[in-house]
Design a protein around this motif. Structure first.
Motif, mmCIF file in Angstrom:
data_model
loop_
_atom_site.group_PDB
_atom_site.id
_atom_site.type_symbol
_atom_site.label_atom_id
_atom_site.label_comp_id
_atom_site.label_asym_id
_atom_site.label_seq_id
_atom_site.Cartn_x
_atom_site.Cartn_y
_atom_site.Cartn_z
ATOM 1 N N LEU A 37 0.828 -1.208 0.000
ATOM 2 C CA LEU A 37 0.000 0.000 0.000
ATOM 3 C C LEU A 37 0.858 1.252 0.000
ATOM 4 O O LEU A 37 0.567 2.232 -0.706
ATOM 5 N N THR A 38 1.953 1.233 0.775
ATOM 6 C CA THR A 38 2.837 2.402 0.836
ATOM 7 C C THR A 38 3.547 2.608 -0.496
ATOM 8 O O THR A 38 3.711 3.761 -0.956
ATOM 9 N N PHE A 39 3.986 1.507 -1.116
ATOM 10 C CA PHE A 39 4.593 1.620 -2.444
ATOM 11 C C PHE A 39 3.638 2.327 -3.400
ATOM 12 O O PHE A 39 4.024 3.270 -4.111
ATOM 13 N N PHE A 40 2.394 1.866 -3.401
ATOM 14 C CA PHE A 40 1.432 2.428 -4.343
ATOM 15 C C PHE A 40 1.087 3.869 -4.001
ATOM 16 O O PHE A 40 1.097 4.751 -4.878
ATOM 17 N N SER A 41 0.751 4.132 -2.716
ATOM 18 C CA SER A 41 0.309 5.483 -2.343
ATOM 19 C C SER A 41 1.436 6.491 -2.479
ATOM 20 O O SER A 41 1.208 7.639 -2.889
ATOM 21 N N ALA A 42 2.683 6.069 -2.131
ATOM 22 C CA ALA A 42 3.816 6.989 -2.283
ATOM 23 C C ALA A 42 4.052 7.300 -3.761
ATOM 24 O O ALA A 42 4.270 8.465 -4.156
ATOM 25 N N GLY A 43 4.006 6.268 -4.604
ATOM 26 C CA GLY A 43 4.161 6.501 -6.035
ATOM 27 C C GLY A 43 3.031 7.347 -6.596
ATOM 28 O O GLY A 43 3.247 8.251 -7.416
ATOM 29 N N TYR A 44 1.822 7.060 -6.130
ATOM 30 C CA TYR A 44 0.652 7.817 -6.573
ATOM 31 C C TYR A 44 0.816 9.299 -6.224
ATOM 32 O O TYR A 44 0.531 10.187 -7.046
ATOM 33 N N SER A 45 1.292 9.587 -5.001
ATOM 34 C CA SER A 45 1.466 10.979 -4.566
ATOM 35 C C SER A 45 2.582 11.674 -5.332
ATOM 36 O O SER A 45 2.468 12.861 -5.680
ATOM 37 N N GLN A 46 3.675 10.955 -5.574
ATOM 38 C CA GLN A 46 4.791 11.573 -6.290
ATOM 39 C C GLN A 46 4.414 11.896 -7.738
ATOM 40 O O GLN A 46 4.746 12.962 -8.258
ATOM 41 N N ILE A 47 3.716 10.963 -8.381
ATOM 42 C CA ILE A 47 3.297 11.224 -9.764
ATOM 43 C C ILE A 47 2.322 12.389 -9.818
ATOM 44 O O ILE A 47 2.321 13.183 -10.780
ATOM 45 N N ALA A 48 1.500 12.519 -8.758
ATOM 46 C CA ALA A 48 0.505 13.604 -8.720
ATOM 47 C C ALA A 48 1.158 14.973 -8.697
ATOM 48 O O ALA A 48 0.519 15.976 -9.059
ATOM 49 N N ILE A 49 2.444 15.061 -8.298
ATOM 50 C CA ILE A 49 3.129 16.355 -8.263
ATOM 51 C C ILE A 49 3.403 16.871 -9.674
ATOM 52 O O ILE A 49 3.219 18.060 -9.974
ATOM 53 N N ILE A 50 3.841 15.956 -10.543
ATOM 54 C CA ILE A 50 4.229 16.410 -11.886
ATOM 55 C C ILE A 50 3.131 16.189 -12.924
ATOM 56 O O ILE A 50 3.170 16.776 -14.002
ATOM 57 N N PHE A 51 2.149 15.330 -12.599
ATOM 58 C CA PHE A 51 1.119 15.009 -13.572
ATOM 59 C C PHE A 51 0.395 16.259 -14.084
ATOM 60 O O PHE A 51 0.242 16.443 -15.308
ATOM 61 N N PRO A 52 -0.080 17.180 -13.203
ATOM 62 C CA PRO A 52 -0.787 18.361 -13.719
ATOM 63 C C PRO A 52 0.131 19.276 -14.521
ATOM 64 O O PRO A 52 -0.313 19.926 -15.486
ATOM 65 N N LEU A 53 1.414 19.340 -14.126
ATOM 66 C CA LEU A 53 2.345 20.198 -14.874
ATOM 67 C C LEU A 53 2.547 19.660 -16.284
ATOM 68 O O LEU A 53 2.604 20.424 -17.262
ATOM 69 N N VAL A 54 2.672 18.325 -16.387
ATOM 70 C CA VAL A 54 2.855 17.713 -17.702
ATOM 71 C C VAL A 54 1.623 17.935 -18.565
ATOM 72 O O VAL A 54 1.717 18.257 -19.759
ATOM 73 N N VAL A 55 0.423 17.783 -17.980
ATOM 74 C CA VAL A 55 -0.813 17.912 -18.748
ATOM 75 C C VAL A 55 -1.064 19.357 -19.150
ATOM 76 O O VAL A 55 -1.557 19.650 -20.267
ATOM 77 N N ALA A 56 -0.721 20.315 -18.245
ATOM 78 C CA ALA A 56 -0.996 21.736 -18.535
ATOM 79 C C ALA A 56 0.137 22.412 -19.277
ATOM 80 O O ALA A 56 -0.034 23.539 -19.792
ATOM 81 N N ALA A 57 1.317 21.779 -19.360
ATOM 82 C CA ALA A 57 2.488 22.427 -19.969
ATOM 83 C C ALA A 57 2.268 22.854 -21.417
ATOM 84 O O ALA A 57 2.746 23.934 -21.827
ATOM 85 N N PRO A 58 1.571 22.059 -22.262
ATOM 86 C CA PRO A 58 1.391 22.502 -23.655
ATOM 87 C C PRO A 58 0.747 23.882 -23.770
ATOM 88 O O PRO A 58 1.154 24.694 -24.622
ATOM 89 N N ARG A 59 -0.221 24.201 -22.942
ATOM 90 C CA ARG A 59 -0.876 25.515 -23.011
ATOM 91 C C ARG A 59 0.066 26.611 -22.537
ATOM 92 O O ARG A 59 0.042 27.732 -23.047
ATOM 93 N N TYR A 60 0.932 26.291 -21.560
ATOM 94 C CA TYR A 60 1.871 27.294 -21.055
ATOM 95 C C TYR A 60 2.922 27.615 -22.110
ATOM 96 O O TYR A 60 3.218 28.785 -22.385
ATOM 97 N N PHE A 61 3.488 26.568 -22.730
ATOM 98 C CA PHE A 61 4.524 26.811 -23.724
ATOM 99 C C PHE A 61 3.944 27.389 -25.011
ATOM 100 O O PHE A 61 4.667 28.006 -25.800
#
Length: 577
Positions: free
Chosen positions: A278-302
């Protein structure tokens, strides 16, 4: 009485009603005599939680202005926003402190009320005894202490957390929908695409975390039971320390304790394995959540459609929406522990309900009268074996009756049936209300000797002169000076002293009917004879019903009964000398 299979089937059926039963348990307090203060505290705590969400929304807007000021190198705006943030932070600190303080106040008030109700139900109808006899409810002490504490704390924490996350979800979803814009995918224009990305991310994560950690509920339940079993084993050693020491039973007891600890250890390893995944999954889930919105929103910013401040606001809003939608993931371990606690508490309450129903509809019909009478009374064991065939008998007030029989013939069970403790049997019995039962090993509560002597009544019930006279009559003069001393008297006094103290308790209570279940077995025949002579002199109008094996007791009883081969019959009487 229910068999083990019937109890198992009943528990399986009740599992399907889990949420309805938890709701009924939860709402008891909120409909009680304390509901006014309870609802006031709850509404204030919810209001503070909503203020906390509003502060988060304000901080989200602050992110956009702050990063735009940095991008534009606007010192005046930067200074103003720093001061503005200090004000928001001060309010946030104040809200956090009082939200925690008032939540704890509500939790302890709720726990106190529930504890009082459960103590009453556990002690009512002699349920505390019946549960031990039935053996279907383990460790009631844990359920009354730890489970009630965990239930109130976890229910409030999870409930308020869910409310706060729902409000936060709505607030930040509106913001995220507004700032994320739209995107075209395979020729289809998707408005508010960042919101849908957050929703999809949270749904997939919630489904996966349930697959990974669904074993936690059962493992938590077993862990609580094994921990309680270990504590019970340790308490048993403390209670019987002298007997174990005299028997040189240390090695045996260590083996038993390590057997109990092995259950704790092996189950905890299983918990560790599941929690690791559970910790493996939740920690990975939280870490990916940090960059996921930046990756998805980056095309509009650039592409120059949004500024840095807009990108940071989108990132913050996405984080809040995703966090709110992922409440199930973050709270899964807590939910599993809460479910295990609820299961244990609900099964305990069901056992109390069964005990109350049994007390209201007993198999042996009881009534109150001037004499002791049995009408077709039969007794058995839980497995259906017979102890006493249907018997009719009458003992008049003032009679002294000795009940004898081989060991294991059911003499003590008959006294338990007379006192209302034994549920297995049928027939009718009538017993006067003013009765006192003295077991072979009397119970002495921890506290002052005066309280132990006055039990079950208040310590101040009897005047000092009567207490001193009773102690002298029972050859316990040295204890007079220790009446106000608090101690664990079952460890301090010898078995003979404890039995003499129980006789002194009977002299103080002066019941009309006195039942003695080998209550003088720890005394020699001379002391036993002296105490029986004392009872006859100081309680001349009291009916004595004694269980004993010594022939020397016969001369203190004008009537004798013998229980043999499941039949209760008159035996030749020996007139008192």
């Amino acid at each position: 009485m229910k068999t083990n299979a019937e109890y198992s089937a009943a528990n399986d059926a009740l599992q399907g009603q889990f949420f309805a039963r938890v709701w009924r348990l939860t709402t008891l307090y909120w409909r009680s005599e304390e509901k006014g203060m309870a609802w006031l505290l709850l509404l204030v705590v919810i209001a503070l939680s909503l203020v906390g969400v509003a502060i988060s929304v304000a901080v989200n807007s602050w992110y956009r202005e702050f990063y735009n000021a940095l991008q534009n190198k606007d010192l005046a705006a930067f200074t103003h926003l720093i001061l503005y943030f200090c004000g928001i932070a001060a309010v946030a600190i104040l809200v956090a402190v009082y939200r925690l303080y008032l939540t704890q106040m509500l939790t302890i008030r709720w726990r106190r009320w529930l504890t009082e109700q459960h103590f009453g139900a556990w002690l009512a109808h002699k349920n505390f005894y019946r549960l031990e006899q039935r053996g279907h409810t383990d460790n009631p002490d844990q359920r009354l202490a730890e489970d009630l504490n965990s239930f109130t704390d976890s229910t409030l924490s999870l409930g308020l957390g869910l409310i706060r996350n729902l409000v936060s979800l709505v607030s930040f979803s509106v913001i995220l929908w507004g700032v994320s814009g739209s995107i075209e995918v395979f020729g289809v224009n998707i408005p508010g695409y960042m919101f849908w990305a957050a929703l999809l991310y949270a749904l997939v994560g919630s489904w996966l975390v349930h697959l990974v950690a669904r074993r936690l509920i059962g493992l938590n339940n077993r862990q609580q039971r094994y921990e309680a079993d270990l504590r019970f084993g340790l308490v048993r050693i403390r209670e019987h320390a002298e007997s174990i020491a005299l028997s040189d039973g240390e090695a045996n007891e260590q083996q038993r304790l390590m057997g109990r600890f092995h259950n704790v250890w092996s189950n905890f390893w299983e918990l560790m394995k599941v929690q690791k995944r559970l910790t493996f999954f939740s920690a990975g889930y939280s870490q990916i959540a940090i960059i996921f919105p930046l990756v998805v929103a980056a095309p509009r910013y650039f592409a120059g459609k949004i500024q840095l401040g807009d990108l940071m606001q989108i990132n913050s809003a996405f984080g809040n929406v995703q966090e709110s939608m992922s409440w199930f993931i973050d709270a899964y371990a807590s939910l599993a522990a809460w479910r295990a606690t609820c299961d244990r508490l609900l099964s305990f309450r069901q056992a109390l309900v069964d005990g109350a129903e049994q007390a209201e509809h007993p198999a042996i019909q009881r009534a109150s009268g001037e004499a002791l009478s049995l009408d077709g009374l039969s007794l058995g064991l839980a497995d259906g074996r017979s102890l006493l065939e249907p018997t009719s008998l009458r003992i008049a007030p003032g009679e002294h009756v000795l009940l004898s029989g081989a060991s294991g013939s059911g003499k003590s069970t008959l006294l338990r049936a007379l006192s209302g403790l034994w549920p297995f049997g049928s027939g009718h019995l009538s017993l006067p209300a003013d009765s006192l039962f003295l077991p072979q090993k009397p119970y002495l509560p921890i506290g002052t000797l005066r309280a132990a002597l006055s039990y079950p009544h208040d310590a101040e019930r009897y005047p000092q002169e009567r207490i001193e006279q009773a102690l002298r009559s029972c050859r316990l003069e040295p204890l007079i000076a220790r009446l106000e001393q608090a101690d664990h008297w079952e460890r301090v006094l010898s078995p003979g002293e404890m039995q003499r103290l129980a006789i002194a308790r009977a002299l103080l209570a002066a019941p009309r009917w006195l039942f003695l279940d080998e209550a003088t077995s720890a005394l020699d025949e001379a002391d036993e004879a002296a105490l029986y002579q004392l009872l006859q002199e100081q309680l001349p109008h009291t009916s004595l019903i004694s269980i004993g094996h010594r022939s020397s007791l016969k001369r203190f009883h004008s009537r004798q009964l013998r229980l043999e081969n499941r039949h209760l019959a008159e035996a030749p009487a020996v007139l008192p000398a």
